[in-house]
Design an enzyme around this catalytic site. Structure first.
Site, PDB file in Angstrom:
ATOM      1  N   HIS A   6       0.659  -1.330  -0.110  1.00  0.00           N
ATOM      2  CA  HIS A   6       0.102   0.054   0.118  1.00  0.00           C
ATOM      3  C   HIS A   6       0.732   1.392  -0.143  1.00  0.00           C
ATOM      4  O   HIS A   6       1.162   1.916   0.773  1.00  0.00           O
ATOM      5  CB  HIS A   6      -0.933  -0.163   1.219  1.00  0.00           C
ATOM      6  N   ARG A  69      -1.779   8.918  -6.043  1.00  0.00           N
ATOM      7  CA  ARG A  69      -2.465   9.514  -4.813  1.00  0.00           C
ATOM      8  C   ARG A  69      -3.748   9.457  -4.596  1.00  0.00           C
ATOM      9  O   ARG A  69      -4.680   9.802  -5.377  1.00  0.00           O
ATOM     10  CB  ARG A  69      -1.998  11.182  -4.663  1.00  0.00           C
ATOM     11  N   HIS A 220      -6.111  -0.045   5.424  1.00  0.00           N
ATOM     12  CA  HIS A 220      -6.331   0.564   6.672  1.00  0.00           C
ATOM     13  C   HIS A 220      -6.899  -0.405   7.682  1.00  0.00           C
ATOM     14  O   HIS A 220      -7.565  -0.227   8.603  1.00  0.00           O
ATOM     15  CB  HIS A 220      -7.172   1.867   6.491  1.00  0.00           C
ATOM     16  N   GLU A 281       1.339   2.598   3.809  1.00  0.00           N
ATOM     17  CA  GLU A 281       0.921   3.727   3.319  1.00  0.00           C
ATOM     18  C   GLU A 281       1.697   5.033   3.660  1.00  0.00           C
ATOM     19  O   GLU A 281       1.217   6.187   4.065  1.00  0.00           O
ATOM     20  CB  GLU A 281      -0.735   4.106   3.543  1.00  0.00           C
TER      21      GLU A 281
END
Length: 337
Positions: A6, A69, A220, A281
């Site tokens: 990620h 993005r 997430h 991330e």
């Protein structure tokens, strides 16, 4: 090998973002959009070497699965035509990063999506990007920008894209973009809401009976799902669905973009190792240093390293699962060994 599943190009050269702003202004005023600017290889190298590549090396990882993005995908802005041009520009930039740093980055594409429009353009862009060597895609379940006007992920509306994903053998990360309403903060609420909502949509349907080879990554850490695992097990039972292990978990995976040790501990306690992919991330939603540890919140490798895993289990999370979920990445890695 350590694969970060990620990563986003949040540090793209300024000319890229400036062109997007001009493109949207052109849409609003009715003038033709300007030509995309010339961005040098040196500008791309500098934007990556001093940021993602530096942190990749400092934190001990080897390769990032890299996409445009997420918050800038902006599917709710402009129209489908502007979205097609923007997605193509973003994906071409990712392709250049992977060409310049083939050992460190593998591409994942942004799709041109617009609420209410068919997915023909998204399928076409996916095919183009796979031809460029991309290994996956980002799928926005809410291209309206937190208004949630699109049908659930189990609706036949999405089937043309799923058919292409299965044909091409590429997984999708379920990832929303910006929020256009102040009710939902983008990274603090909209992202996590979407992760949780996507899982519940999948639970309510029977998508993987129709597409048994479809693979979706919910990022997430799966949003609220691991924390409320008993609720979702109970809802599956109440709705007459099979147990989650067979209903969803052969096809749904979570990453480790959870930014504190107790959260990672919970994720690994609740979710089986087969369904967890290492991810960070980095230089993304949370970029600061945790004052309680002195380390960056998004240095997620530290949290995984602290878990009581065997070497084999650690290797599975750090690379084995990603190589299984992303077969095109596995083929690329195998061909270079």
């Amino acid at each position: 090998m350590i694969i970060d599943c990620h990563g986003h190009y949040t540090t793209a050269p300024a000319a890229h973002s400036e062109w997007r702003e001009d493109q949207l202004q052109a849409f609003l005023t009715g003038r033709p959009q300007s030509a995309y600017p010339s961005i040098s290889d040196d500008a791309i190298r500098e934007s990556v070497e001093t940021n993602q590549l530096r942190l990749l090396r400092e934190r001990g990882a080897d390769l990032t699965i890299f996409s445009p993005r997420a918050s800038a995908m902006g599917h709710h802005e402009g129209d489908l035509a502007t979205g097609i041009a923007w997605a193509r520009a973003c994906n071409d930039l990712i392709a250049r990063v992977t060409e310049l740093f083939p050992e460190s980055f593998a591409g994942v594409c942004q799709l041109p999506q617009y609420a209410g429009e068919p997915l023909d353009a998204a399928v076409a862009e996916l095919r183009r990007c796979v031809d460029l060597g991309f290994v996956g895609l980002n799928l926005n379940p809410d291209p309206s920008g937190a208004r949630w006007t699109s049908p659930p992920l189990t609706d036949p509306y999405w089937f043309p894209l799923y058919e292409a994903m299965c044909e091409l053998d590429v997984p999708g990360m379920v990832h929303v973009s910006a929020s256009c309403t102040p009710v939902f903060h983008a990274t603090g609420a909209h992202y996590l809401n979407a992760d949780t909502t996507a899982f519940m949509q999948l639970l309510q349907g029977d998508l993987f009976a129709t597409f048994p080879q479809l693979r979706l990554i919910i990022p997430h850490g799966g949003g609220a799902v691991p924390y409320h695992w008993g609720r979702y097990r109970g809802l599956a039972d109440m709705l007459g669905k099979p147990p989650l292990a067979t209903h969803l978990m052969n096809n749904v995976f979570f990453d480790t973009c959870v930014y504190h040790q107790p959260g990672i501990d919970l994720l690994f306690e609740v979710i089986g190792l087969d369904n967890i992919l290492f991810g960070s991330e980095m230089i993304g939603a949370v970029r600061g240093i945790d004052p309680t540890t002195g380390h960056h919140f998004d240095d997620t490798k530290r949290y995984v390293d602290a878990l009581p895993l065997t070497d084999a289990e650690r290797a599975q999370v750090y690379s084995g699962n990603a190589r299984r979920v992303y077969p095109r990445l596995e083929a690329r890695l195998t061909s270079t060994l």
